[in-house]
Design a protein around this motif. Sequence first.
Motif, PDB file in Angstrom:
ATOM      1  N   GLU A 127      49.367  50.275  61.298  1.00  0.00           N
ATOM      2  CA  GLU A 127      48.611  49.131  60.803  1.00  0.00           C
ATOM      3  C   GLU A 127      47.258  49.027  61.476  1.00  0.00           C
ATOM      4  N   ASP A 128      47.068  49.807  62.524  1.00  0.00           N
ATOM      5  CA  ASP A 128      45.764  49.788  63.182  1.00  0.00           C
ATOM      6  C   ASP A 128      44.825  50.844  62.640  1.00  0.00           C
ATOM      7  N   MET A 129      45.254  51.570  61.591  1.00  0.00           N
ATOM      8  CA  MET A 129      44.393  52.594  61.023  1.00  0.00           C
ATOM      9  C   MET A 129      43.098  51.937  60.567  1.00  0.00           C
ATOM     10  N   PRO A 130      41.960  52.484  60.980  1.00  0.00           N
ATOM     11  CA  PRO A 130      40.688  51.797  60.691  1.00  0.00           C
ATOM     12  C   PRO A 130      40.413  51.714  59.194  1.00  0.00           C
ATOM     13  N   ASP A 187      33.425  49.415  54.029  1.00  0.00           N
ATOM     14  CA  ASP A 187      32.737  48.230  54.541  1.00  0.00           C
ATOM     15  C   ASP A 187      32.341  47.251  53.443  1.00  0.00           C
ATOM     16  N   ARG A 188      32.449  47.715  52.189  1.00  0.00           N
ATOM     17  CA  ARG A 188      32.035  46.827  51.102  1.00  0.00           C
ATOM     18  C   ARG A 188      33.072  45.736  50.838  1.00  0.00           C
ATOM     19  N   GLU A 189      34.290  45.960  51.297  1.00  0.00           N
ATOM     20  CA  GLU A 189      35.362  45.019  51.005  1.00  0.00           C
ATOM     21  C   GLU A 189      35.272  43.808  51.924  1.00  0.00           C
ATOM     22  N   SER A 190      35.772  42.689  51.366  1.00  0.00           N
ATOM     23  CA  SER A 190      35.895  41.517  52.215  1.00  0.00           C
ATOM     24  C   SER A 190      37.159  41.675  53.054  1.00  0.00           C
ATOM     25  N   ALA A 191      37.303  40.785  54.013  1.00  0.00           N
ATOM     26  CA  ALA A 191      38.469  40.855  54.901  1.00  0.00           C
ATOM     27  C   ALA A 191      39.767  40.681  54.111  1.00  0.00           C
ATOM     28  N   ASP A 192      39.752  39.754  53.131  1.00  0.00           N
ATOM     29  CA  ASP A 192      40.956  39.518  52.320  1.00  0.00           C
ATOM     30  C   ASP A 192      41.315  40.744  51.500  1.00  0.00           C
ATOM     31  N   ARG A 242      44.591  45.477  50.532  1.00  0.00           N
ATOM     32  CA  ARG A 242      44.688  46.933  50.342  1.00  0.00           C
ATOM     33  C   ARG A 242      45.601  47.546  51.384  1.00  0.00           C
ATOM     34  N   LYS A 243      45.520  47.032  52.596  1.00  0.00           N
ATOM     35  CA  LYS A 243      46.366  47.546  53.678  1.00  0.00           C
ATOM     36  C   LYS A 243      47.838  47.308  53.332  1.00  0.00           C
ATOM     37  N   GLN A 244      48.127  46.098  52.843  1.00  0.00           N
ATOM     38  CA  GLN A 244      49.509  45.776  52.470  1.00  0.00           C
ATOM     39  C   GLN A 244      49.993  46.681  51.344  1.00  0.00           C
ATOM     40  N   GLN A 245      49.108  46.946  50.391  1.00  0.00           N
ATOM     41  CA  GLN A 245      49.469  47.849  49.282  1.00  0.00           C
ATOM     42  C   GLN A 245      49.792  49.235  49.805  1.00  0.00           C
ATOM     43  N   GLN A 246      48.953  49.726  50.729  1.00  0.00           N
ATOM     44  CA  GLN A 246      49.164  51.059  51.288  1.00  0.00           C
ATOM     45  C   GLN A 246      50.499  51.141  52.016  1.00  0.00           C
ATOM     46  N   SER A 248      55.038  44.197  42.210  1.00  0.00           N
ATOM     47  CA  SER A 248      54.281  43.031  42.649  1.00  0.00           C
ATOM     48  C   SER A 248      52.862  43.379  43.082  1.00  0.00           C
ATOM     49  N   TYR A 249      52.609  44.658  43.303  1.00  0.00           N
ATOM     50  CA  TYR A 249      51.273  45.072  43.727  1.00  0.00           C
ATOM     51  C   TYR A 249      50.446  45.633  42.572  1.00  0.00           C
TER      52      TYR A 249
END
Lengths: 104, 184
Positions: free
Chosen positions: B102-105, B109-114, B119-123, B182-183
Amino acid sequence: MSDHRDEKLESLLHSRRVEAARLDLATRISLKAQTVPQIQNISLWQSLRQLFSELHLPKPGYVLASALVLGMVMGFNTTPDNSTIQDANYTTTQSMIPGDEGFL
Amino acid sequence: MATPWPDKDDHELLALVQEGSHPAFAELVRRHTERYYRLAFRYLQNREAAEDMVQDAFLKLWEDPHRWHADKNTKFTTWFYRVVVNLCLDLHKKKQPSELNEDMPIIDDRESADEAMQRKQQQIALEGAIAALPERQRTAINLCYDEGLSNQDAADVMAINLKALQSLVMRAKATLKERLKSYL
């Protein structure tokens, strides 16, 4: 709806993240391999040669030649026996006759 | 003038490795480490484990280079993909792969934090779903969605025809769609 889900799944699959390997991975692998001995495929002849050199045995040709020379030397040095079969029989017969009954 | 190492093809390098040439082996490693690392990472989802896996695969090749037979009419890359896949599957049987780091960078940079969090949750969900697929479906997905490998290459790695590969991918995607609804 199904098409949209297909597209979304495709997008997810194409965007799978791979954390980059450390930059020196290839170098580390190459260096590590230097400490690993290789299994070499060698022929029967090569393995015999290795055996002779490791055990410090003389080469087979030298062994045969040495045996031949040794045999010849021993053969020349042995005193020849000139007796015949008849002589051998006479000697045997004489030994069977008691002393006072020898040939007249 | 001798051909420089980078200009020798894989088969030439392998013939030299079979004669004990370490520089030839080093060139082979330099040329192919990245692609096999990426494949190993897809299975193992852990950088250290993937690096170790690739290292093991290459060291096995160095130790016994005669495992590769030039007359098999197979590309080295195809054959070695098979070696790496089998090693990854063996490891997977022994233990469950790590959770997605979960710490994978986050690179985009274009994405917002949300958006980045989503996207992280989807991955994470995607990797979990892929890890739960049957072996052959998982391998088909890992190979087909690997950049640099055509579907035919993927089929060759799995020693199946293109139709069989497509069938595996279709079934895998049907399962993934169900598990990730759900994703999507």
